[in-house]
Write a protein that holds these residues in place. Structure first.
Motif, PDB file in Angstrom:
ATOM      1  N   ALA A   1       0.827  -1.206   0.000  1.00 14.88           N
ATOM      2  CA  ALA A   1       0.000   0.000   0.000  1.00 14.88           C
ATOM      3  C   ALA A   1       0.863   1.258   0.000  1.00 14.88           C
ATOM      4  CB  ALA A   1      -0.926  -0.008   1.212  1.00 14.88           C
ATOM      5  N   CYS A   2       1.928   1.253   0.798  1.00 19.38           N
ATOM      6  CA  CYS A   2       2.791   2.434   0.865  1.00 19.38           C
ATOM      7  C   CYS A   2       3.577   2.627  -0.427  1.00 19.38           C
ATOM      8  CB  CYS A   2       3.739   2.318   2.061  1.00 19.38           C
ATOM      9  SG  CYS A   2       2.917   2.587   3.656  1.00 19.38           S
ATOM     10  N   GLU A   3       3.979   1.539  -1.053  1.00 16.59           N
ATOM     11  CA  GLU A   3       4.686   1.654  -2.329  1.00 16.59           C
ATOM     12  C   GLU A   3       3.788   2.283  -3.383  1.00 16.59           C
ATOM     13  OE1 GLU A   3       7.268  -1.103  -5.452  1.00 16.59           O
ATOM     14  OE2 GLU A   3       6.281  -2.018  -3.731  1.00 16.59           O
ATOM     15  N   GLU A   4       2.522   1.910  -3.402  1.00 14.51           N
ATOM     16  CA  GLU A   4       1.564   2.483  -4.363  1.00 14.51           C
ATOM     17  C   GLU A   4       1.391   3.986  -4.150  1.00 14.51           C
ATOM     18  OE1 GLU A   4      -1.996   0.282  -3.738  1.00 14.51           O
ATOM     19  OE2 GLU A   4      -1.306  -1.503  -4.831  1.00 14.51           O
ATOM     20  N   LEU A   5       1.534   4.436  -2.904  1.00 12.38           N
ATOM     21  CA  LEU A   5       1.331   5.846  -2.571  1.00 12.38           C
ATOM     22  C   LEU A   5       2.644   6.625  -2.466  1.00 12.38           C
ATOM     23  CD1 LEU A   5      -1.391   5.287   0.174  1.00 12.38           C
ATOM     24  CD2 LEU A   5      -1.764   6.193  -2.121  1.00 12.38           C
ATOM     25  N   ASP A   6       3.744   5.992  -2.839  1.00 11.66           N
ATOM     26  CA  ASP A   6       5.084   6.596  -2.780  1.00 11.66           C
ATOM     27  C   ASP A   6       5.417   7.069  -1.365  1.00 11.66           C
ATOM     28  OD1 ASP A   6       7.553   7.351  -3.786  1.00 11.66           O
ATOM     29  OD2 ASP A   6       6.893   9.395  -4.232  1.00 11.66           O
ATOM     30  N   ILE A   7       5.093   6.222  -0.393  1.00  9.57           N
ATOM     31  CA  ILE A   7       5.487   6.465   0.996  1.00  9.57           C
ATOM     32  C   ILE A   7       6.621   5.503   1.317  1.00  9.57           C
ATOM     33  CG2 ILE A   7       4.761   6.382   3.408  1.00  9.57           C
ATOM     34  CD1 ILE A   7       1.905   6.938   2.452  1.00  9.57           C
ATOM     35  N   PRO A   8       7.855   6.013   1.451  1.00 10.27           N
ATOM     36  CA  PRO A   8       8.992   5.103   1.657  1.00 10.27           C
ATOM     37  C   PRO A   8       8.898   4.395   2.999  1.00 10.27           C
ATOM     38  CG  PRO A   8       9.670   7.386   1.943  1.00 10.27           C
ATOM     39  CD  PRO A   8       8.259   7.422   1.434  1.00 10.27           C
ATOM     40  N   LEU A   9       9.157   3.098   2.989  1.00 11.61           N
ATOM     41  CA  LEU A   9       9.081   2.301   4.210  1.00 11.61           C
ATOM     42  C   LEU A   9       9.961   1.079   4.028  1.00 11.61           C
ATOM     43  CD1 LEU A   9       7.447   2.899   6.757  1.00 11.61           C
ATOM     44  CD2 LEU A   9       5.696   1.316   5.956  1.00 11.61           C
ATOM     45  N   ASP A  10      10.624   0.656   5.089  1.00 14.52           N
ATOM     46  CA  ASP A  10      11.553  -0.467   4.998  1.00 14.52           C
ATOM     47  C   ASP A  10      11.416  -1.337   6.244  1.00 14.52           C
ATOM     48  OD1 ASP A  10      13.605  -2.221   4.515  1.00 14.52           O
ATOM     49  OD2 ASP A  10      15.204  -0.726   4.552  1.00 14.52           O
ATOM     50  N   TYR A  11      10.849  -2.510   6.075  1.00 17.84           N
ATOM     51  CA  TYR A  11      10.611  -3.419   7.198  1.00 17.84           C
ATOM     52  C   TYR A  11      11.911  -3.805   7.887  1.00 17.84           C
ATOM     53  CZ  TYR A  11       8.652  -7.438   9.757  1.00 17.84           C
ATOM     54  OH  TYR A  11       8.259  -8.321  10.731  1.00 17.84           O
ATOM     55  N   ALA A  12      12.978  -4.002   7.121  1.00 18.60           N
ATOM     56  CA  ALA A  12      14.254  -4.424   7.699  1.00 18.60           C
ATOM     57  C   ALA A  12      14.872  -3.331   8.564  1.00 18.60           C
ATOM     58  CB  ALA A  12      15.224  -4.825   6.588  1.00 18.60           C
ATOM     59  N   THR A  13      14.618  -2.071   8.208  1.00 20.41           N
ATOM     60  CA  THR A  13      15.212  -0.962   8.951  1.00 20.41           C
ATOM     61  C   THR A  13      14.422  -0.640  10.213  1.00 20.41           C
ATOM     62  OG1 THR A  13      16.024  -0.006   6.887  1.00 20.41           O
ATOM     63  CG2 THR A  13      15.947   1.448   8.792  1.00 20.41           C
ATOM     64  N   GLU A  14      13.100  -0.645  10.097  1.00 14.99           N
ATOM     65  CA  GLU A  14      12.268  -0.348  11.272  1.00 14.99           C
ATOM     66  C   GLU A  14      10.858  -0.880  11.092  1.00 14.99           C
ATOM     67  OE1 GLU A  14      10.505   3.344  13.888  1.00 14.99           O
ATOM     68  OE2 GLU A  14      12.218   3.704  12.587  1.00 14.99           O
ATOM     69  N   LYS A  15      10.306  -1.416  12.177  1.00 16.24           N
ATOM     70  CA  LYS A  15       8.996  -2.063  12.120  1.00 16.24           C
ATOM     71  C   LYS A  15       7.885  -1.247  12.781  1.00 16.24           C
ATOM     72  CE  LYS A  15      11.263  -6.578  12.174  1.00 16.24           C
ATOM     73  NZ  LYS A  15      12.625  -6.024  12.250  1.00 16.24           N
ATOM     74  N   SER A  16       8.161  -0.011  13.205  1.00 15.97           N
ATOM     75  CA  SER A  16       7.158   0.759  13.956  1.00 15.97           C
ATOM     76  C   SER A  16       5.852   0.912  13.194  1.00 15.97           C
ATOM     77  CB  SER A  16       7.717   2.132  14.328  1.00 15.97           C
ATOM     78  OG  SER A  16       8.708   2.027  15.319  1.00 15.97           O
ATOM     79  N   ALA A  17       5.913   1.352  11.937  1.00 18.77           N
ATOM     80  CA  ALA A  17       4.691   1.545  11.158  1.00 18.77           C
ATOM     81  C   ALA A  17       3.955   0.220  10.970  1.00 18.77           C
ATOM     82  CB  ALA A  17       5.019   2.170   9.811  1.00 18.77           C
ATOM     83  N   TYR A  18       4.698  -0.858  10.818  1.00 15.85           N
ATOM     84  CA  TYR A  18       4.091  -2.179  10.639  1.00 15.85           C
ATOM     85  C   TYR A  18       3.381  -2.626  11.919  1.00 15.85           C
ATOM     86  CZ  TYR A  18       6.938  -2.318   6.425  1.00 15.85           C
ATOM     87  OH  TYR A  18       7.498  -2.031   5.200  1.00 15.85           O
TER      88      TYR A  18
END
Length: 386
Positions: free
Chosen positions: A334-351
């Motif tokens: 969902a974030c990739e579709e909206l161009d919201i950068p997010l990286d599970y390996a770097t941080e899981k807070s949003a997840y």
């Protein structure tokens, strides 16, 4: 906005003397309180400086340009898809991973850097689990202030740039307590001011509340992960400050506050009605599910978070690693579709936050009429950082 002392401001012609303390007057030790102008509309209250600088008139900073940051990080992004999955009326991301250093700590970093510049401090130091140090390093260096940050070795991966100009990040063997001890020692040896004040940390999250007041006034639930709770405390302060200045703001609302299961002491203390958290229970796991959510000082904020939860009818819940992992792919997509950068390996807070919302929806904790804003407090991929 000015900070004024009720005890001695009248004697000084309205001048203020604040400093890197718990909002206490440097002249007499009295408490400082915000002095706000009245505004007819948001168009009268904002500036044309992007990001946090937009709200300078509602923050205790003199120069708007010193608060320049990412405008995109404070601009909500609508997601009908996520609203449908939760069964609510609307869903918006506040994409904090679009900040310069990729996390919501930038709001705090840019504000504290501006204040340290006003206080004419040549150097500062601090400790954190990673994101705060990274944000302070970036904005302090921009302001011409040397910043030395100390982080536990286990979370040093959150700080890809260990050196930036004269500022540096120092990995410390051990946990957060060891990083704090290293910062204290550096402060004594080097003369750098150690930054620890709670009030300024809360103030550093006020821009998020102001952005919600201006751009999401219809929100009914605000979702965010927490460690010691500075995030929601600052967001609520921003919402109330806008209202106090005569501006349209968020109406009746509550917070959905989430912690990783292995960092759920705040949630447990609130649920069980504990007056404080036993610091012997604060030893973080050797490998934390999300190091950013490990804290060493929740007792300072526990009574404030309790008041917030009670007043707003909010909830604090722990989320299992299994629930987070099950939902991670969906949020990434969902974030990739909206161009919201997010990286599970770097941080899981949003997840963790998203999994917590799904947990709330499945248990009947959300209403069809809810309008949710989720603070994306996770990290951008390192290759997108300065």
């Amino acid at each position: 906005m000015r900070l004024t002392c009720s005890s001695c401001t009248g004697e000084t012609g309205g001048r203020t003397e604040d400093g890197p303390n718990e909002w206490l007057c440097l002249r007499c030790g009295g408490g400082l309180t915000p002095h706000l102008d009245d505004f007819r509309s948001w168009s009268d209250a904002i500036t044309d400086v992007p990001g946090v600088g937009r709200y300078t008139s509602l923050l205790p900073v003199a120069e708007p340009e010193d608060l320049r940051s990412s405008e995109a990080a404070l601009s909500p992004v609508e997601s009908p898809r996520m609203a449908e999955l939760l069964g609510v009326a609307s869903f918006r991301f506040l994409p904090q991973s679009r900040n310069e250093t990729g996390t919501f700590k930038d709001n705090e970093g840019v504000l504290l850097a501006a204040k340290c510049k006003e206080w004419e401090l040549p150097s500062v130091c601090l400790h954190s689990s990673g994101n705060t140090v990274r944000a302070y390093q970036y904005y302090m260096e921009r302001a011409g202030i040397v910043c030395t940050g100390f982080v536990p070795q286990a979370s040093a991966y959150k700080c890809p740039t260990t050196a930036m100009g004269k500022s540096s990040v120092v990995p410390v063997p051990g946990n957060m307590a060891d990083a704090a001890a290293a910062a204290i020692a550096h402060s004594k040896e080097d003369g750098a001011l150690r930054l620890t004040p709670s009030q300024w940390k809360i103030e550093g999250k006020v821009p998020l509340g102001l952005a919600l007041a201006e751009r999401c006034a219809d929100a009914t639930r605000i979702a965010v992960t927490i460690a010691s709770g500075y995030g929601p405390l600052g967001i609520e302060r921003g919402i109330l400050r806008a209202r106090s200045a005569g501006l349209a703001s968020v109406g009746d609302h509550s917070f959905e506050l989430f912690q990783a299961e292995d960092a759920g002491l705040m949630a447990s203390a609130l649920r069980d009605g504990n007056e404080e958290i036993d610091l012997d229970d604060m030893v973080p796991p050797e490998i934390a599910f999300e190091p950013t959510l490990q804290s060493t000082n929740p007792n300072r904020t526990l009574p404030l978070v309790r008041q917030l939860v009670t007043k707003t009818g909010s909830r604090v819940a722990a989320v299992s690693s299994g629930a987070v992992e099950a939902e991670a792919g969906l949020l990434s997509e969902a974030c990739e579709e909206l161009d919201i950068p997010l990286d599970y390996a770097t941080e899981k807070s949003a997840y963790i936050c998203w999994a917590g919302l799904r947990q709330a929806a499945l248990s009947g904790g959300l209403a069809a009429s809810d309008r949710i804003v989720m603070i994306v407090s996770g990290s951008a991929p390192h290759d997108r950082l300065p």
